[in-house]
Design an enzyme around this catalytic site. Structure first.
Site, PDB file in Angstrom:
ATOM      1  N   ASP A   1     -33.730 -64.888  92.032  1.00 11.19           N
ATOM      2  CA  ASP A   1     -34.961 -65.382  92.646  1.00 11.19           C
ATOM      3  C   ASP A   1     -34.561 -66.643  93.404  1.00 11.19           C
ATOM      4  O   ASP A   1     -34.146 -67.631  92.803  1.00 11.19           O
ATOM      5  CB  ASP A   1     -35.957 -65.710  91.525  1.00 11.19           C
ATOM      6  CG  ASP A   1     -37.244 -66.339  92.046  1.00 11.19           C
ATOM      7  OD1 ASP A   1     -37.226 -66.952  93.138  1.00 11.19           O
ATOM      8  OD2 ASP A   1     -38.266 -66.224  91.341  1.00 11.19           O
TER       9      ASP A   1
ATOM     10  N   HIS B   1     -39.794 -67.063 107.528  1.00 14.41           N
ATOM     11  CA  HIS B   1     -41.166 -67.189 108.053  1.00 14.41           C
ATOM     12  C   HIS B   1     -42.243 -67.072 106.969  1.00 14.41           C
ATOM     13  O   HIS B   1     -43.382 -67.466 107.197  1.00 14.41           O
ATOM     14  CB  HIS B   1     -41.412 -66.196 109.210  1.00 14.41           C
ATOM     15  CG  HIS B   1     -41.648 -64.780 108.806  1.00 14.41           C
ATOM     16  ND1 HIS B   1     -42.448 -63.928 109.532  1.00 14.41           N
ATOM     17  CD2 HIS B   1     -41.181 -64.059 107.757  1.00 14.41           C
ATOM     18  CE1 HIS B   1     -42.459 -62.741 108.951  1.00 14.41           C
ATOM     19  NE2 HIS B   1     -41.715 -62.795 107.879  1.00 14.41           N
TER      20      HIS B   1
END
Lengths: 336, 336
Positions: free
Chosen positions: A226, A245
């Site tokens: 992660d 983004h």
């Protein structure tokens, strides 16, 4: 009113949702997959999909007029493009993302005015959910989402395989690899490279299935992790596609910093997205993608090449440059 | 998958709702009307519209990239087209229909799959309402709807004023006249003609305001009536624009029959709509308009030139022909 002005472009854009939702409906219902088995008449489509007879021909003929079906005599059939990209039974299927558009995003975008007023996402988050949590909890949704991302990334992945100087490097990691579109394209084009995909544990079987389908399991492996909690694995080249983004400025800078820390001196960071032109006047898809980050995320936004080069420099990258890929996508390269 | 196939057209159409809803939102919120007063910076837009700062520049710059705004320095301004057609304070405003798209139709179209399965409308009718009743009950909605119809009809109206042989005739009636776009364009172009609009009583003041704004009240009058209950007034030429497609086949035939009965021998019926090409493969807008009739009406559908000529012949018209107008619109002419 000047005599030579025409409202045509305004009307075409304003009524554009008719054509869009017609195509998305055909994809969502699996019309292209059925027609790939055999061409069907309007009556056969009606029966198979349990449609009411009223509007079937309008639906099918509108798709013909839009170039999204062919009709020969009374039989409807795929075009070469819809056969290649919208038939679920083919590995080149890229309708996963468009199915999500039809089932989720189209209606969430109706709340764009609320999004502009509040700055808050307009998706499942409105009722307490979270896009990625919602998707990653459900293995079926994960598979659709990840293969959808492949559809969106494959063109850019092929361009990166060609345009980046891979000969200078030996190893690479794709961070947020999803199904593995980029590692596969890069490994196919450059047999000297050893690579890996890095993503959440739930992604591993989907990634490995895809990698094995190209017989690349000897050169491509998977790292579970992660990127908010764990370090990013080291490699000569670290790639992030359609990842930056999703996050706010602070998170973007943190991710870029982690990449910098994971690279050796001379190593390269390749970030790709629908990078907006520096003057923010041309890349409509990139700017709309950024509005989509408003609808879908709490702080994400798309960025210009100059924005990203600035963040990379702040993180310690010595050289940066922007290289156009295909369509609205570009890569921003940072050398440590 | 053939190497030279590209998914670009599929993706462009599938994601088309982003651009559409961005434009519709700008129209719905009145951005173009405000910018017509004076150009504004992103900060001024944020303040005026009480936006959250997060996505204002993405919203405005996306409109720039779509050609639906201009930016000079830090100030956003209308393009010549948006100034002419999307500023509510100008008589040439044609955003009324697009406001309805933003507020109503965009979300109703999300239920296209249900429409295809049931053959039933997917608008207010789903909760027991009726499009025309809903609109015609509310004077504000009527005005917006009627001026929206003017926006959609004005190009065709100007083309009909030029292309139909008006010199042969002295009087005309526009049945379902709405604001009067067609009577006004025809009367402006042909000073020998005496004309009228025929529509429901609620339309009269809106029609007369529009007619007076062109100083045509001496040659254009209004007839109140309901074309289902009342006879259609007689004239040398009877026009029906964007009317026939609202109704089912039986209703269409009944209306054509009523027109035939109201015309003198040699009189002409001019029906215009987004007439579909006879092969139903080209006029995408006409075919999508027919799907829109599924969403909006209980039995309406658009039709080909051949369809309409057949119905006219069945009703007793001696000669029929199809004449293209502008964009997707054409007129079908029947001579009694």
């Amino acid at each position: 009113m000047a005599k030579n002005l025409s409202p045509d472009r305004i009307l075409q854009l304003g009524f554009g949702f008719w054509a869009t939702k017609t195509l998305l409906t055909a994809i969502e219902l699996g019309l292209y997959t059925e027609l790939a088995r055999k061409p069907m008449s309007a009556e056969e489509v009606t029966k198979h999909f349990q449609f009411h007879p009223r509007s079937v021909r309008d639906f099918l003929d509108a798709l013909v007029a839009l170039g999204m079906l062919r009709r020969n005599g009374t039989k409807y059939d795929n075009t070469p493009e819809t056969a290649a990209f919208l038939d679920r039974s083919k590995p080149s299927y890229m309708g996963g993302m468009l199915e999500m558009c039809s089932r989720r995003l189209y209606k969430f975008w109706n709340d764009l005015p609320d999004g502009l007023r509040t700055g808050k996402p307009q998706n499942e988050a409105k009722t307490g959910g979270n896009l990625f949590e919602a998707i990653y909890k459900d293995p079926e949704l994960v598979r659709g989402f990840l293969s959808g991302m492949t559809g969106l990334s494959i063109g850019a992945a092929q361009a990166i395989a060609k345009k980046f100087p891979w000969k200078k490097y030996k190893t690479f990691v794709d961070v947020g690899a999803a199904q593995g579109a980029l590692p596969v394209q890069v490994a196919l084009a450059h047999r000297h490279l050893i690579g890996a995909g890095y993503d959440l544990p739930v992604v591993e079987p989907i990634f490995m299935d895809y990698v094995r389908s190209f017989k690349l399991q000897d050169r491509l492996r998977f790292h579970q992790g992660d990127f908010f909690k764990d370090p990013i694995p080291g490699a000569d080249v670290i790639v992030m596609g359609h990842i930056l983004h999703d996050w706010n400025l602070e998170e973007k800078r943190m991710l870029i910093q982690k990449v910098h820390a994971a690279l050796p001196k001379g190593g390269a960071f390749v970030a790709f997205d629908a990078v907006i032109d520096d003057d923010r006047k041309k890349n409509a898809f990139g700017l709309l993608m950024s509005l989509n980050m408003l609808i879908e995320t709490t702080g994400g936004f798309d960025y210009t090449g100059a924005d990203c080069r600035g963040w990379m420099k702040d993180a310690g990258f010595r050289q940066t440059r922007v290289v156009p890929l295909v369509g609205p996508d570009a890569m921003v390269i940072g050398i440590k």
